[in-house]
Design an enzyme around this catalytic site. Sequence first.
Site, mmCIF file in Angstrom:
data_model
loop_
_atom_site.group_PDB
_atom_site.id
_atom_site.type_symbol
_atom_site.label_atom_id
_atom_site.label_comp_id
_atom_site.label_asym_id
_atom_site.label_seq_id
_atom_site.Cartn_x
_atom_site.Cartn_y
_atom_site.Cartn_z
ATOM 1 N N GLY A 59 0.771 -1.236 0.000
ATOM 2 C CA GLY A 59 0.000 0.000 0.000
ATOM 3 C C GLY A 59 0.802 1.285 0.000
ATOM 4 C CB SER A 60 -0.479 4.677 0.718
ATOM 5 O OG SER A 60 0.065 5.944 0.998
#
Lengths: 139, 413
Positions: A59-60
């Site tokens: 993810g981010s």
Amino acid sequence: MSARSLVIGKALGAVLKLDDPLSFWGGFDSASGKVIDRFHPQHGACLSGAILFMERGRGSSSGASVLAEAIRLGTAPAAIMLLQEDAIIATGALVAQMLYQIDCPVVAIRDQAEWHRLSALPRLAVEAGADAVLITPQA
Amino acid sequence: MELGSTDHEIINGVHGRAAADALKLVLKFAEAVGAPRLLPCASAHVDGCLYHGQASLDFVERFVALEGRVRVPTTLNVGSVDLIHPELFIGDAELGAAGKRLMEAHIELGCTPSFTCAPYQTLLRPKFGEQLAWAESNAIVFANSVIGARTNRYGDFIDLACALTGRVPDYGLHRSENRRAGAVIEFQGLDNAGPDQAGGIAVAAGLFIGKHCGDTIAAITGLPNCTSEDDLKALGAAAASSGSVAMFHAVGLTPEAPDLLTATGGMDVPVAGRLGPADVAEILATLSTVPDGAALTAVALGTPHFSLSEFARLMPMLDLAPFSVPVYVNTGRHEWDQLTADGRAARLEKAGVTVVVDTCTYVTAIIRDLSGAVMTNSGKWAYYAPGNLGVDAAFGTLADTLLSAKAGRVVRA
């Protein structure tokens, strides 16, 4: 052993193995130390103080901020044991060390069998040094 | 680690205490990712001004206290508040104040107050082949894919550390051998799709490669002939939402892919997907959490930030006004200045369209009524908003969203 320290430091704690990679941004609450991703198999689990085994990051890149904030608040895992290197997780722990002098060692084990073997033990002591990683089972 | 003369200068404090301090982080990061040396970078795009807690602020204030200045042109990604229209922020006041300070502290370090996720549209358009230290997933994909500049997926902290030092670790997409396609995605039967459909097809392509290609760079063939730069922007944003994509090739459209053979570096690579119009419709349907006909409370456009060419497509659709629900459009303040100067801002306002700058409606408290579904033409917004805001989302093309704003429910053009 092929393990490598991404972030140096010492830690001691109970082993907690995540069945899926976790995105710290959106998936973890730095205030409570819990997994808040509703789709994660360990939704609701508290990671605070654990020797956390996760295969890789997800993810981010904002996950680095969330991890650093959790380390500041004392809600983060005691150490993170990855299978593969992960730049986002390493960055979060490096920055917390730089800002708050709190260690959350991050290790890339880099050997699947070894990662699985260690993740099945109840408690571990981790000494992640610049040149060597020492992982000792605890009673 | 091989250190160059610039690195030694920075370590020895020739470029100030902040640069010396930041280089320590860059070097530790480089070691963690296995980079043998650092490279000079041409620009940085920093994603650290979205507030994630005290650590976000402590990191930046550390360099402000050391009198740091960025050593390369550095743009800023969106923050937590619209500094030009602060009244639009309806969240917790303390959080708003910390978010505002975080944005201001970055400006004190010499960053350009761009507060946009699309700095490549007007402000800082990198050149082909330049080495960059960019954060923000859509900007990374755009810079690599559509421009042919070179950056890895940098992010919080390391982006600013690179900006303060002007150095970036030499690994991954900075190197030519890692920029070749390892999989082909073939689109069929879509060559003659119109401009409105092309936007949706691009989003579907992005979602597909994000989900199925992982770290492998995809070469996409058969996109509509009218696929625009705005569509490629939407493709990259969707790909970076559904997966950790940093680069794609659109054969015949992007600079490192004049043909398939060039994109793959002459290698024979597997076909990871063949998609036609029905597949595109099926992928796009997964973005909507409500059925057609569902009541709407708002329309959200401009994720990533709307470009001036997208505003040019939007303006004629304002003839549909009055709308039944609020329409929000995120854009950069640079575009906003242009819209104000040429009178389009006034026309947008008259039509009931709220232009949001400096931030984005999916990361902060802007949209006032979240009791129903929000419709968007952005794959990225539709992907993240249900989780971030707890709202239902409906996806459609730009024309769909404006017709739906008029109808107050989800309809299709």
